[in-house]
Scaffold this motif. Structure first.
Motif, PDB file in Angstrom:
ATOM      1  N   ARG A 201       0.937  -1.126   0.004  1.00 32.96           N
ATOM      2  CA  ARG A 201      -0.086   0.097   0.092  1.00 32.96           C
ATOM      3  C   ARG A 201       0.848   1.328  -0.100  1.00 32.96           C
ATOM      4  O   ARG A 201       0.480   2.192  -0.569  1.00 32.96           O
ATOM      5  N   ASP A 202       2.047   1.146   0.680  1.00 27.42           N
ATOM      6  CA  ASP A 202       2.856   2.655   0.699  1.00 27.42           C
ATOM      7  C   ASP A 202       3.261   2.973  -0.709  1.00 27.42           C
ATOM      8  O   ASP A 202       3.604   4.041  -0.692  1.00 27.42           O
ATOM      9  N   GLU A 203       3.617   1.986  -1.596  1.00 28.83           N
ATOM     10  CA  GLU A 203       3.824   2.489  -2.887  1.00 28.83           C
ATOM     11  C   GLU A 203       2.906   3.152  -3.298  1.00 28.83           C
ATOM     12  O   GLU A 203       3.247   4.292  -4.502  1.00 28.83           O
ATOM     13  N   LEU A 204       1.868   3.439  -3.298  1.00 33.24           N
ATOM     14  CA  LEU A 204       0.598   4.379  -3.612  1.00 33.24           C
ATOM     15  C   LEU A 204      -0.023   5.357  -2.800  1.00 33.24           C
ATOM     16  O   LEU A 204      -0.616   6.392  -3.234  1.00 33.24           O
ATOM     17  N   SER A 205       0.610   5.319  -1.590  1.00 31.79           N
ATOM     18  CA  SER A 205      -0.226   6.099  -0.668  1.00 31.79           C
ATOM     19  C   SER A 205       0.428   7.483  -0.368  1.00 31.79           C
ATOM     20  O   SER A 205      -0.241   8.259   0.498  1.00 31.79           O
ATOM     21  N   ALA A 206       1.654   7.688  -0.780  1.00 31.35           N
ATOM     22  CA  ALA A 206       2.188   8.710  -0.579  1.00 31.35           C
ATOM     23  C   ALA A 206       2.139   9.706  -1.626  1.00 31.35           C
ATOM     24  O   ALA A 206       2.277   9.388  -2.750  1.00 31.35           O
ATOM     25  N   PRO A 207       2.169  11.161  -1.521  1.00 29.24           N
ATOM     26  CA  PRO A 207       2.098  12.106  -2.761  1.00 29.24           C
ATOM     27  C   PRO A 207       3.085  11.920  -3.837  1.00 29.24           C
ATOM     28  O   PRO A 207       4.323  11.440  -3.529  1.00 29.24           O
ATOM     29  N   GLY A 208       2.697  11.854  -5.018  1.00 28.29           N
ATOM     30  CA  GLY A 208       3.452  11.804  -6.065  1.00 28.29           C
ATOM     31  C   GLY A 208       3.470  12.613  -7.262  1.00 28.29           C
ATOM     32  O   GLY A 208       2.667  13.551  -7.121  1.00 28.29           O
ATOM     33  N   LYS A 209       4.377  12.296  -8.219  1.00 30.59           N
ATOM     34  CA  LYS A 209       4.117  13.436  -9.429  1.00 30.59           C
ATOM     35  C   LYS A 209       3.029  13.194 -10.256  1.00 30.59           C
ATOM     36  O   LYS A 209       2.357  12.345 -10.118  1.00 30.59           O
ATOM     37  N   PRO A 210       2.646  14.208 -10.890  1.00 28.45           N
ATOM     38  CA  PRO A 210       1.264  14.279 -11.669  1.00 28.45           C
ATOM     39  C   PRO A 210       1.445  13.103 -12.913  1.00 28.45           C
ATOM     40  O   PRO A 210       0.277  12.567 -13.283  1.00 28.45           O
ATOM     41  N   LEU A 211       2.649  12.880 -13.414  1.00 31.77           N
ATOM     42  CA  LEU A 211       2.598  11.719 -14.137  1.00 31.77           C
ATOM     43  C   LEU A 211       3.771  10.986 -13.995  1.00 31.77           C
ATOM     44  O   LEU A 211       4.887  11.487 -13.379  1.00 31.77           O
TER      45      LEU A 211
END
Length: 333
Positions: A201-211
């Protein structure tokens, strides 16, 4: 008048209270079909209602229970007759109309579907709103034109009710499925459902780049929030994500980049009051495609006496898959 047991939520100056009560048929709300309830199920929304932790209940008193399956005992609706085995999900049950946590229900026939074989009432409740929502997501992706050969499908919240069924349904349809979970101990469970890859889950739960790097052809998102934003940012050209949940909150911190630079589509899935034709088509597809063994893997059956405590525990994330309530009517499991 026949007495029956129910879990009822009442509200007074001290707040909401849920408890077992004895009611009479005259206490039931309006409807043109009476049903002896054989099985119900515990949804996250039911847990919120019982615990009084969310604005779920819109009138008091209320019998919770978003889902129910049982046998018709009286019908003034042209499509149903006494003895029919029927299923009802959502449609305001447990919110504005008495739901399935009771031995009897009086409902509008427009909310009901006859149970398609080979589904049994217990397995229909193991599916319930969660499985039906997952099926709506799969159908939405198929209407978009998505095909298994397009690439990898991803499911967030994969150990929850909707997520578990989404994994199983996508795998059955021929997709390679990546299951996103925060529970490392559940890898074997997800692989039994058909997941070919497990993502933390941590791979997707932190803010990331728009693309971000293109990773997924399609997705089913039950979480929302930052997770959905990252999912869209990692979806391939012309891909699509079906969104049906907001466990991480109502906010959506994303940009338009995935939509206008990669042609990604965000497909909203509503499961409370879908068209009756869509609901019946979804049940027919579930009856055809879902392996009964997969349904059993995702569910456990408890007695009505244990339902209140288990409903409270779902809010704390202590339930995996689906919990089915046996009301003791002795219809086939």
């Amino acid at each position: 008048m026949t007495d029956f047991r129910a879990i009822r939520i009442d509200k007074d100056s001290d707040g909401q209270h849920a408890d077992y009560v004895i009611m009479r048929e005259r206490d039931l709300m309006e409807g043109d079909v009476d049903v002896d309830v054989a099985f119900s199920a515990i949804n996250y929304k039911d847990g919120l209602a019982v615990a009084g932790k969310g604005p779920v209940v819109r009138r008091f008193p209320m019998i919770p229970g978003v889902d129910l399956a049982g046998r018709v005992t009286r019908s003034a609706h042209p499509e149903f007759a006494s003895g029919d085995i029927v299923v009802a999900t959502a449609c305001g049950l447990g919110e504005a109309h008495y739901g399935g946590f009771a031995e009897k229900a009086r409902l509008s026939g427009d909310w009901l579907a006859k149970l398609p074989p080979p589904l049994t009432p217990a397995r229909a409740m193991a599916v319930g709103t969660a499985g039906l929502t997952a099926m709506f997501c799969v159908l939405a992706l198929e209407r978009h034109g998505a095909r298994p050969e397009d690439g990898l499908a991803v499911v967030t919240g994969a150990t929850g009710g909707v997520g578990s069924f989404a994994v199983a349904l996508l795998a059955k349809a021929g997709w390679r499925v990546a299951a996103v979970t925060g529970h490392a101990s559940e890898d074997a469970y997800l692989e039994r459902l058909g997941a070919s890859e497990i993502i933390g889950r941590d791979e997707l739960s932190a803010p990331g780049k728009p693309l971000q790097k293109q990773r997924f052809a399609v997705g089913v998102d039950t979480v929302g929030g930052v997770t959905l934003a990252n999912l869209l940012a990692q979806t391939r050209f012309d891909g699509a994500v079906a969104a049906c949940g907001n466990v991480a909150g109502m906010e959506f911190p994303a940009t338009v980049a995935p939509f206008i630079l990669r042609g990604v589509s965000l497909l909203g899935v509503e499961s409370v009051r879908p068209r009756i034709e869509l609901r019946r088509a979804a049940w027919a597809r579930i009856a055809r495609d879902l392996d009964p063994c997969a349904i059993d893997v995702m569910s456990e059956i408890i007695s009505f006496d244990d339902a209140l405590d288990r409903a409270r525990s779902i809010v704390g994330g202590k339930i995996r898959g689906r919990v089915v309530i046996d009301m003791g009517l002795h219809l086939p499991l």
